[in-house]
Design a protein around this motif. Structure first.
Motif, PDB file in Angstrom:
ATOM      1  N   ALA A  66       0.829  -1.210   0.000  1.00 58.37           N
ATOM      2  CA  ALA A  66       0.000   0.000   0.000  1.00 58.37           C
ATOM      3  C   ALA A  66       0.861   1.256   0.000  1.00 58.37           C
ATOM      4  CB  ALA A  66      -0.928  -0.007   1.215  1.00 58.37           C
ATOM      5  N   ALA A  67       1.914   1.256   0.821  1.00 61.13           N
ATOM      6  CA  ALA A  67       2.794   2.431   0.892  1.00 61.13           C
ATOM      7  C   ALA A  67       3.465   2.678  -0.458  1.00 61.13           C
ATOM      8  CB  ALA A  67       3.843   2.228   1.983  1.00 61.13           C
ATOM      9  N   ALA A  73      -3.492   0.208   3.475  1.00 58.16           N
ATOM     10  CA  ALA A  73      -3.840  -1.211   3.429  1.00 58.16           C
ATOM     11  C   ALA A  73      -5.352  -1.392   3.360  1.00 58.16           C
ATOM     12  CB  ALA A  73      -3.278  -1.932   4.652  1.00 58.16           C
ATOM     13  N   THR A  74      -6.095  -0.489   3.993  1.00 58.66           N
ATOM     14  CA  THR A  74      -7.560  -0.554   3.943  1.00 58.66           C
ATOM     15  C   THR A  74      -8.066  -0.418   2.518  1.00 58.66           C
ATOM     16  OG1 THR A  74      -7.698   0.414   6.162  1.00 58.66           O
ATOM     17  CG2 THR A  74      -9.684   0.488   4.797  1.00 58.66           C
ATOM     18  N   GLY A  81      -9.826  -7.400  -1.598  1.00 62.89           N
ATOM     19  CA  GLY A  81     -10.411  -8.309  -0.618  1.00 62.89           C
ATOM     20  C   GLY A  81      -9.430  -8.910   0.361  1.00 62.89           C
ATOM     21  N   SER A  82      -8.293  -9.393  -0.113  1.00 65.77           N
ATOM     22  CA  SER A  82      -7.316 -10.015   0.769  1.00 65.77           C
ATOM     23  C   SER A  82      -5.984 -10.115   0.039  1.00 65.77           C
ATOM     24  CB  SER A  82      -7.782 -11.413   1.195  1.00 65.77           C
ATOM     25  OG  SER A  82      -7.801 -12.284   0.079  1.00 65.77           O
ATOM     26  N   LYS A  83      -4.963 -10.490   0.783  1.00 66.20           N
ATOM     27  CA  LYS A  83      -3.640 -10.664   0.193  1.00 66.20           C
ATOM     28  C   LYS A  83      -3.638 -11.832  -0.807  1.00 66.20           C
ATOM     29  CE  LYS A  83       1.203 -11.382   1.581  1.00 66.20           C
ATOM     30  NZ  LYS A  83       2.105 -11.693   2.717  1.00 66.20           N
ATOM     31  N   ASP A  84      -4.387 -12.899  -0.478  1.00 67.97           N
ATOM     32  CA  ASP A  84      -4.481 -14.039  -1.394  1.00 67.97           C
ATOM     33  C   ASP A  84      -5.091 -13.624  -2.729  1.00 67.97           C
ATOM     34  OD1 ASP A  84      -3.375 -15.701   0.453  1.00 67.97           O
ATOM     35  OD2 ASP A  84      -5.250 -16.643   1.071  1.00 67.97           O
ATOM     36  N   ARG A  85      -6.163 -12.863  -2.657  1.00 68.12           N
ATOM     37  CA  ARG A  85      -6.842 -12.429  -3.888  1.00 68.12           C
ATOM     38  C   ARG A  85      -5.975 -11.435  -4.664  1.00 68.12           C
ATOM     39  NH1 ARG A  85     -11.952 -14.088  -4.441  1.00 68.12           N
ATOM     40  NH2 ARG A  85     -13.012 -14.958  -2.622  1.00 68.12           N
TER      41      ARG A  85
END
Length: 233
Positions: A66-67, A73-74, A81-85
């Motif tokens: 995100a940075a 991160a939001t 949705g998620s790190k996996d996705r």
């Protein structure tokens, strides 16, 4: 006494029945908002690709991604949705780029040009070692139908095989390949050798000369399949 019913309230006139000056303004979706969201998604994908390729999946955090993308991160979770996705989105974008590198502008009646494009793609993939390792690991894990990446890898393999086979059919129709050549079988073999060598390259920590090994295989295959018996040249 009989109770009289309350009079019904008059319905408001339909907008089209009003003079133009009195009609309510319609709310329009802002194309600028969509453009900004698309740009943000692209920036996140680029940052995630860079982090996964250089640091690997486990060592990459959503906060760092995100940075690097200039957001939070939001926001990343909101879009993916998620790190996996997010990882699956990175792999999907990578496959789309790879497809264009191999098939866009490459003549579908020239087997040697097709093999050269496949070889060039393999060399390019070595610039993203983290993604090669992730791809090799996840492709095995995703054989489980319950794995979140199962559908992606199933689609990827069948799509890649179909695209390669289409090119080989063109070369067969042009008379470059022997008539007994099975385009789909050769496509599966070419893809299997590429993926297998990538696994060996990852296990050797980059010591295996992947490009040289893959080129030698494609050269031998060209000599066997073509009507003139020449290699890649």
């Amino acid at each position: 006494m009989t109770n009289r019913p309350e009079p019904l309230e008059a319905l408001p006139p339909k907008p089209e029945a009003l003079p133009p000056s009195q009609r309510p303004k319609r709310r329009r979706r802002s194309t600028g908002t969509y453009a900004a969201a698309d740009a943000r998604r692209a920036a996140i994908l680029e940052a995630a690709t860079r982090n996964f390729a250089q640091q690997g999946y486990l060592n990459s955090s959503l906060a760092k991604i995100a940075a690097d993308a200039g957001t939070s991160a939001t926001v990343v979770v909101h879009h993916f949705g998620s790190k996996d996705r997010l990882l699956l989105a990175v792999l999907e974008a990578r496959e789309n780029r790879n497809y264009l590198k191999v098939h866009l502008g490459v003549p579908n009646d020239d087997i040697r040009e097709q093999f050269r494009a496949v070889l060039a793609l393999a060399a390019h993939n070595l610039t993203e070692p983290g993604l090669i390792e992730l791809f090799a690991k996840l492709s095995v894990e995703a054989t489980n139908p319950d794995h979140p990446g199962h559908a992606f890898f199933l689609t990827r393999f069948e799509g890649a095989i179909d695209a390669l086979a289409t090119g080989f059919r063109g070369a067969l129709a042009a008379g470059q390949l022997k008539q007994e050549t099975d385009p789909e079988q050769i496509a599966r073999e070419v893809l299997a050798v590429s993926d297998g060598l990538q696994v060996q390259w990852a296990l050797s920590l980059g010591r295996l000369d992947f490009v040289a090994a893959y080129r030698a295989y494609l050269d031998r295959l060209t000599q066997v399949l073509t009507t003139d018996g020449r290699g890649l040249d």
